[in-house]
Design a protein around this motif. Structure first.
Motif, PDB file in Angstrom:
ATOM      1  N   LYS A   5     -45.311  -0.561  18.280  1.00 30.49           N
ATOM      2  CA  LYS A   5     -44.048  -0.663  19.001  1.00 30.49           C
ATOM      3  C   LYS A   5     -42.892  -0.883  18.033  1.00 30.49           C
ATOM      4  O   LYS A   5     -42.999  -1.669  17.094  1.00 30.49           O
ATOM      5  CB  LYS A   5     -44.104  -1.796  20.011  1.00 30.49           C
ATOM      6  N   THR A   6     -41.802  -0.202  18.298  1.00 33.13           N
ATOM      7  CA  THR A   6     -40.585  -0.353  17.515  1.00 33.13           C
ATOM      8  C   THR A   6     -39.980  -1.724  17.762  1.00 33.13           C
ATOM      9  O   THR A   6     -39.956  -2.196  18.897  1.00 33.13           O
ATOM     10  CB  THR A   6     -39.568   0.728  17.924  1.00 33.13           C
ATOM     11  N   ASN A   7     -39.489  -2.356  16.702  1.00 33.93           N
ATOM     12  CA  ASN A   7     -38.761  -3.609  16.835  1.00 33.93           C
ATOM     13  C   ASN A   7     -37.451  -3.315  17.554  1.00 33.93           C
ATOM     14  O   ASN A   7     -36.627  -2.540  17.077  1.00 33.93           O
ATOM     15  CB  ASN A   7     -38.517  -4.190  15.438  1.00 33.93           C
ATOM     16  N   ARG A   8     -37.263  -3.888  18.732  1.00 31.99           N
ATOM     17  CA  ARG A   8     -36.106  -3.535  19.567  1.00 31.99           C
ATOM     18  C   ARG A   8     -34.786  -4.010  18.963  1.00 31.99           C
ATOM     19  O   ARG A   8     -33.741  -3.405  19.174  1.00 31.99           O
ATOM     20  CB  ARG A   8     -36.273  -4.105  20.979  1.00 31.99           C
ATOM     21  N   GLY A   9     -34.802  -5.103  18.222  1.00 32.32           N
ATOM     22  CA  GLY A   9     -33.590  -5.559  17.553  1.00 32.32           C
ATOM     23  C   GLY A   9     -33.132  -4.555  16.509  1.00 32.32           C
ATOM     24  O   GLY A   9     -31.940  -4.263  16.381  1.00 32.32           O
ATOM     25  N   ALA A  10     -34.096  -3.997  15.770  1.00 30.69           N
ATOM     26  CA  ALA A  10     -33.768  -2.989  14.758  1.00 30.69           C
ATOM     27  C   ALA A  10     -33.289  -1.707  15.419  1.00 30.69           C
ATOM     28  O   ALA A  10     -32.365  -1.047  14.919  1.00 30.69           O
ATOM     29  CB  ALA A  10     -34.988  -2.707  13.892  1.00 30.69           C
ATOM     30  N   ALA A  11     -33.876  -1.351  16.549  1.00 30.46           N
ATOM     31  CA  ALA A  11     -33.481  -0.127  17.238  1.00 30.46           C
ATOM     32  C   ALA A  11     -32.023  -0.179  17.688  1.00 30.46           C
ATOM     33  O   ALA A  11     -31.344   0.844  17.738  1.00 30.46           O
ATOM     34  CB  ALA A  11     -34.390   0.109  18.442  1.00 30.46           C
ATOM     35  N   SER A  51     -30.761   1.359  -0.660  1.00 33.29           N
ATOM     36  CA  SER A  51     -32.071   1.940  -0.985  1.00 33.29           C
ATOM     37  C   SER A  51     -33.149   0.872  -1.160  1.00 33.29           C
ATOM     38  O   SER A  51     -34.329   1.120  -0.896  1.00 33.29           O
ATOM     39  CB  SER A  51     -31.972   2.796  -2.243  1.00 33.29           C
ATOM     40  N   SER A  52     -32.765  -0.335  -1.575  1.00 36.24           N
ATOM     41  CA  SER A  52     -33.753  -1.397  -1.755  1.00 36.24           C
ATOM     42  C   SER A  52     -34.260  -1.949  -0.426  1.00 36.24           C
ATOM     43  O   SER A  52     -35.292  -2.628  -0.395  1.00 36.24           O
ATOM     44  CB  SER A  52     -33.170  -2.529  -2.596  1.00 36.24           C
ATOM     45  N   ASN A  53     -33.569  -1.673   0.675  1.00 33.21           N
ATOM     46  CA  ASN A  53     -33.970  -2.189   1.989  1.00 33.21           C
ATOM     47  C   ASN A  53     -34.531  -1.125   2.923  1.00 33.21           C
ATOM     48  O   ASN A  53     -34.952  -1.443   4.032  1.00 33.21           O
ATOM     49  CB  ASN A  53     -32.778  -2.856   2.678  1.00 33.21           C
ATOM     50  N   VAL A  54     -34.545   0.126   2.492  1.00 27.24           N
ATOM     51  CA  VAL A  54     -34.981   1.221   3.368  1.00 27.24           C
ATOM     52  C   VAL A  54     -36.427   1.024   3.822  1.00 27.24           C
ATOM     53  O   VAL A  54     -36.754   1.208   4.996  1.00 27.24           O
ATOM     54  CB  VAL A  54     -34.799   2.579   2.661  1.00 27.24           C
ATOM     55  N   LYS A  55     -37.303   0.614   2.919  1.00 24.20           N
ATOM     56  CA  LYS A  55     -38.712   0.444   3.263  1.00 24.20           C
ATOM     57  C   LYS A  55     -38.884  -0.608   4.364  1.00 24.20           C
ATOM     58  O   LYS A  55     -39.646  -0.413   5.311  1.00 24.20           O
ATOM     59  CB  LYS A  55     -39.506   0.047   2.017  1.00 24.20           C
ATOM     60  N   GLN A  56     -38.150  -1.723   4.265  1.00 29.71           N
ATOM     61  CA  GLN A  56     -38.248  -2.786   5.271  1.00 29.71           C
ATOM     62  C   GLN A  56     -37.782  -2.304   6.638  1.00 29.71           C
ATOM     63  O   GLN A  56     -38.407  -2.603   7.660  1.00 29.71           O
ATOM     64  CB  GLN A  56     -37.408  -3.980   4.833  1.00 29.71           C
ATOM     65  N   VAL A  57     -36.682  -1.547   6.676  1.00 27.87           N
ATOM     66  CA  VAL A  57     -36.163  -1.071   7.952  1.00 27.87           C
ATOM     67  C   VAL A  57     -37.129  -0.052   8.558  1.00 27.87           C
ATOM     68  O   VAL A  57     -37.363  -0.054   9.769  1.00 27.87           O
ATOM     69  CB  VAL A  57     -34.753  -0.474   7.770  1.00 27.87           C
ATOM     70  N   LYS A  58     -37.691   0.816   7.734  1.00 26.07           N
ATOM     71  CA  LYS A  58     -38.666   1.783   8.254  1.00 26.07           C
ATOM     72  C   LYS A  58     -39.897   1.100   8.831  1.00 26.07           C
ATOM     73  O   LYS A  58     -40.470   1.587   9.802  1.00 26.07           O
ATOM     74  CB  LYS A  58     -39.051   2.772   7.161  1.00 26.07           C
ATOM     75  N   GLN A  59     -40.297  -0.033   8.249  1.00 21.09           N
ATOM     76  CA  GLN A  59     -41.421  -0.760   8.803  1.00 21.09           C
ATOM     77  C   GLN A  59     -41.098  -1.296  10.191  1.00 21.09           C
ATOM     78  O   GLN A  59     -41.964  -1.317  11.061  1.00 21.09           O
ATOM     79  CB  GLN A  59     -41.811  -1.908   7.872  1.00 21.09           C
ATOM     80  N   LEU A  60     -39.856  -1.701  10.413  1.00 23.63           N
ATOM     81  CA  LEU A  60     -39.460  -2.179  11.730  1.00 23.63           C
ATOM     82  C   LEU A  60     -39.514  -1.051  12.766  1.00 23.63           C
ATOM     83  O   LEU A  60     -39.733  -1.282  13.941  1.00 23.63           O
ATOM     84  CB  LEU A  60     -38.044  -2.769  11.684  1.00 23.63           C
ATOM     85  N   PHE A  61     -39.287   0.191  12.301  1.00 24.33           N
ATOM     86  CA  PHE A  61     -39.350   1.350  13.179  1.00 24.33           C
ATOM     87  C   PHE A  61     -40.753   1.946  13.257  1.00 24.33           C
ATOM     88  O   PHE A  61     -40.956   2.973  13.871  1.00 24.33           O
ATOM     89  CB  PHE A  61     -38.381   2.426  12.699  1.00 24.33           C
ATOM     90  N   CYS A  62     -41.721   1.288  12.617  1.00 30.26           N
ATOM     91  CA  CYS A  62     -43.114   1.769  12.611  1.00 30.26           C
ATOM     92  C   CYS A  62     -43.226   3.155  12.013  1.00 30.26           C
ATOM     93  O   CYS A  62     -43.983   3.995  12.515  1.00 30.26           O
ATOM     94  CB  CYS A  62     -43.723   1.713  14.000  1.00 30.26           C
ATOM     95  N   LEU A  63     -42.479   3.425  10.965  1.00 31.45           N
ATOM     96  CA  LEU A  63     -42.528   4.737  10.312  1.00 31.45           C
ATOM     97  C   LEU A  63     -43.384   4.697   9.055  1.00 31.45           C
ATOM     98  O   LEU A  63     -43.591   5.730   8.431  1.00 31.45           O
ATOM     99  CB  LEU A  63     -41.110   5.206   9.950  1.00 31.45           C
ATOM    100  N   MET A  64     -43.852   3.521   8.671  1.00 31.13           N
ATOM    101  CA  MET A  64     -44.661   3.431   7.453  1.00 31.13           C
ATOM    102  C   MET A  64     -45.986   2.788   7.764  1.00 31.13           C
ATOM    103  O   MET A  64     -46.158   2.073   8.671  1.00 31.13           O
ATOM    104  CB  MET A  64     -43.917   2.637   6.383  1.00 31.13           C
TER     105      MET A  64
END
Length: 64
Positions: A5-11, A51-64
């Motif tokens: 599930k996508t983190n709704r706060g991040a969405a 760019s240093s935070n892209v990986k963390q945000v993608k994890q919140l979107f369940c893309l990694m």
């Protein structure tokens, strides 16, 4: 296995573009009278996740 599930706060805070993650800007909601028009225009310009935070945000979107 249950769905990821996508983190709704991040969405609500980020928008995924083709190869960038768009984010909002702080300091533009109130006490705008003391801020110059140039400063307010720059706050309305598009901002992207560093760019240093892209990986963390993608994890919140369940893309990694």
């Amino acid at each position: 296995m249950p769905k990821m599930k996508t983190n709704r706060g991040a969405a609500k805070r980020f928008k995924l573009k083709k190869n960038l993650i768009k984010r909002g800007s702080a300091f533009k909601s109130h006490i705008l009278t003391k801020k110059s028009p140039k400063r307010k225009a720059n706050l309305n310009a598009p901002h992207y996740v560093h760019s240093s935070n892209v990986k963390q945000v993608k994890q919140l979107f369940c893309l990694m």
